[in-house]
Design an enzyme around this catalytic site. Structure first.
Site, PDB file in Angstrom:
ATOM      1  CG  ASP A 171       5.221   3.596  -1.874  1.00 53.75           C
ATOM      2  OD1 ASP A 171       4.353   3.507  -2.753  1.00 53.75           O
ATOM      3  OD2 ASP A 171       6.196   2.827  -1.780  1.00 53.75           O
ATOM      4  CG  ASP A 195       1.348   0.635  -4.387  1.00 56.00           C
ATOM      5  OD1 ASP A 195       2.393  -0.043  -4.473  1.00 56.00           O
ATOM      6  OD2 ASP A 195       0.222   0.153  -4.145  1.00 56.00           O
ATOM      7  CD  GLU A 220       3.930  -1.108  -8.472  1.00 56.77           C
ATOM      8  OE1 GLU A 220       4.476  -2.181  -8.194  1.00 56.77           O
ATOM      9  OE2 GLU A 220       2.860  -0.751  -7.934  1.00 56.77           O
ATOM     10  CG  HIS A 240       9.149  -3.341  -1.962  1.00 51.78           C
ATOM     11  ND1 HIS A 240       9.236  -2.394  -2.964  1.00 51.78           N
ATOM     12  CD2 HIS A 240       7.831  -3.507  -1.709  1.00 51.78           C
ATOM     13  CE1 HIS A 240       8.016  -1.997  -3.290  1.00 51.78           C
ATOM     14  NE2 HIS A 240       7.150  -2.651  -2.537  1.00 51.78           N
ATOM     15  CG  ASP A 241       6.784  -5.424  -4.912  1.00 52.21           C
ATOM     16  OD1 ASP A 241       6.533  -5.700  -3.721  1.00 52.21           O
ATOM     17  OD2 ASP A 241       6.280  -4.450  -5.499  1.00 52.21           O
TER      18      ASP A 241
HETATM   19  C1  NOJ Z   1       2.946  -2.723  -5.295  1.00 51.56           C
HETATM   20  C2  NOJ Z   1       3.856  -2.700  -4.109  1.00 51.56           C
HETATM   21  O1  NOJ Z   1       5.157  -2.461  -4.550  1.00 51.56           O
HETATM   22  C3  NOJ Z   1       3.680  -4.024  -3.421  1.00 51.56           C
HETATM   23  O2  NOJ Z   1       4.647  -4.250  -2.431  1.00 51.56           O
HETATM   24  C4  NOJ Z   1       2.282  -4.072  -2.853  1.00 51.56           C
HETATM   25  O3  NOJ Z   1       2.049  -5.348  -2.316  1.00 51.56           O
HETATM   26  C5  NOJ Z   1       1.236  -3.800  -3.920  1.00 51.56           C
HETATM   27  N1  NOJ Z   1       1.595  -2.736  -4.813  1.00 51.56           N
HETATM   28  C6  NOJ Z   1      -0.079  -3.446  -3.289  1.00 51.56           C
HETATM   29  O4  NOJ Z   1      -0.015  -2.183  -2.702  1.00 51.56           O
END
Ligand code: NOJ
Length: 548
Positions: free
Chosen positions: A97, A198, A255, A324-325
């Site tokens: 990441d 990210d 992302e 994970h989000d």
């Molecule tokens: C996206 C990540 O997937 C998330 O888990 C994170 O909190 C935010 N970006 C900030 O890095």
């Protein structure tokens, strides 16, 4: 063009919750190494590990204080090197990441930057004077509250789109870019196989940092328009690509929230040499419905089909339904109450056989579900805690907040991986850092390994099928039965090879007239029902794949 990363099946690991090898209740790198054979057996080719760098863990590792050290709880750099070597020894690849929209407030760059107004690194972050005794502008951060934090020592505010402990790097500054590229080269020299990038969509900010319109007279105003895919962002991506990506045979996945299919080609069009794939959010946005209400098949068809068509022959999709989000797919789109196994396997087939590289999030392959929360103390995620604070201030009751977070909270997907039915789900010898989902006694890897009809074995068959049939990798996608209210069906076609994917996205049986779609001469090569009673009728959440 054919490439290894298009043919790969990817697996995302959230290290804190995957496997603890040293009995401290926290997942670690050696735990991942222990489980590589499991991943290989499943059919995985590419592993993405969420941040494993040194971090004070304000946002579980997405706040990095040293990009070239491993978080002590996760192990050492020697453990990482061994993990990478073991991944490669099994013919798999590993991506990490890349979190460079922001650092931790404990990163040496930020410590220097915040040490005085004339520090040479002052401009590595965004510092501004306050305005009329308040923040420099009215932007709300993504995790609620102001996007600015006051630093009493230098009496200025710094910008942070995420938590106050995640100050945003200033990408306008060429020194920042060079420092980040050096760090990327350092990892690539170790032999990693690419990056998941990210929050890349937030790296460019509206240059004047002006207030956003505030018709509702809010204290802080949602500010996405000022930093989400802002004009000029792609120049940063080009710069990173020229300086780093283009020198290696790697895979890159950005992302990119806020991107629609109409603009997808700008990011991943092959001739552009920017990114290989993006994690887009359009289908994820459908999750923002009320609790218990699923997005309609019509909405899903519209979004997925638009992405498939937009990139046909031009670029490549990253396919995913969990990370994970997000909450767990079977809880959100499926029917965990009545048809857990059927809906988990049907939703798997739905996204997995489209054109693109499929990603599986840890536990998805055994149909892990959302968990239960009974109070503030049950949450770990900083965004959930901030939400709790804001909703309390808005006068919401504890029950309302819990109901909201149960339905939307990121903690749902961060419970420990369920390896077996023992007290800590086989995740750790010690009490895990975070609650284990109570259903681990039923939903776990050990049990599903034995059961030929398990979700796990279905995923295994699905992966094997995709690997065997090039048409399921490279073939063209074509929607069929477009207006059917329950069934999502599509073709994958390449030269003479032709496959039909059928998914009944409902808890009722569904049928279609043979005249609309004939199964003449077709052979069923995968399905989640014990037998096919009526060819033109699918049971609740039934899925079938036919070869013609
Ligand atoms: C996206 C990540 O997937 C998330 O888990 C994170 O909190 C935010 N970006 C900030 O890095």
């Amino acid at each position: 063009m054919a490439t290894w990363w298009k043919e790969a099946v990817a697996y995302q690991i959230y290290p804190r919750s995957f496997k603890d090898s040293n009995g401290d209740g926290i997942g670690d790198l050696n735990g991942i190494t222990e489980k590589l054979d499991y991943l290989k057996e499943l059919g995985i080719d590419l592993i993405w590990i969420c941040p494993m760098y040194k971090s004070p863990n304000d946002d579980n590792g997405y706040d990095i204080s040293d990009y070239q050290q491993i978080m002590a709880e996760f192990g050492t750099m020697a453990d990482f090197d061994r993990l990478l070597a073991e991944v490669h020894a099994r013919g798999m690849r590993l991506i990490i990441d890349l979190v460079v929209n922001h650092t931790s407030d404990e990163h040496p760059w930020f410590l220097e930057s915040s040490s005085s107004r004339d520090n040479p690194k002052r401009d590595w972050y965004t510092w501004r004077d306050g305005k009329n005794g308040a923040e420099p502008n009215n932007w709300e951060g993504i995790f609620k509250g102001s996007a600015w934090e006051f630093d009493p020592q230098t009496e200025q505010y710094y910008l942070h789109l995420f938590t106050r402990r995640q100050p945003d790097l200033n990408w306008e500054n060429p020194q920042v870019r060079t420092a980040v590229y050096d760090m990327m080269h350092w990892w690539l020299a170790k032999g990693i196989d690419g990056f998941r990038i990210d929050a890349i969509c937030h790296m460019k900010k509206e240059p004047t940092l002006a207030d956003v319109p505030n018709p509702d007279k809010l204290r802080y105003v949602p500010s996405m328009k000022s930093h989400l895919n802002y004009d000029g962002l792609l120049e940063y991506v080009d710069d990173m690509s020229r300086n780093v990506f283009q020198h290696y045979d790697i895979v890159t996945v950005g992302e990119v929230n806020g991107l629609d299919s109409a603009h997808a080609e700008e990011w991943v069009g092959e001739h552009r040499n920017r990114l290989n794939m993006v994690f887009q959010f359009e289908h994820v946005r459908l999750w923002e419905t009320e609790a218990g209400i699923r997005p309609s098949p019509a909405q899903l068809k519209k979004i997925f089909t638009a992405w498939q068509e937009a990139l046909e022959g031009k670029g490549w999709n990253a396919l995913y339904v969990e990370n994970h989000d997000l909450t767990r797919i079977t809880s959100r789109w499926g029917d965990t109450q009545h048809y857990w196994r059927e809906s988990a396997t049907c939703l798997a087939t739905l996204y997995f056989l489209m054109q693109g590289t499929p990603f599986i999030y840890q536990g998805q392959e055994i149909g892990m579900t959302n968990t239960r929360f009974s109070g503030l103390a049950d949450f770990d995620d900083v965004s959930a805690k901030n939400m709790w604070r804001d909703m309390t201030a808005q006068g919401k009751s504890e029950e309302e907040i819990i109901a909201f977070l149960t339905h939307t909270g990121r903690d749902n997907s961060r419970t420990p991986m369920q390896w077996d039915h023992s007290a800590n789900a086989g995740f750790s010898e010690a009490k895990p850092w975070f609650q284990v989902n109570a259903n681990h006694t039923i939903i776990n890897v050990a049990a599903q390994r034995q059961d030929p009809d398990s979700v796990l074995n279905f995923y295994r068959a699905l992966i094997a099928l995709r690997k065997k049939e090039r048409a399921l990798i490279y073939g063209r996608y074509r929607l069929v039965l477009a207006d059917h209210p329950q069934i999502y069906a599509y073709w994958r076609e390449q030269d003479d090879a032709k496959f039909l994917v059928l998914c009944n996205l409902s808890s009722k049986s569904a049928q279609w007239p043979e005249g609309d779609l004939s199964l003449d001469g077709a052979k069923c090569v995968l399905g989640n029902a014990a037998q096919i009673d009526e060819p033109y009728r699918l049971h609740h959440w039934e899925t079938r794949v036919y070869q013609f």
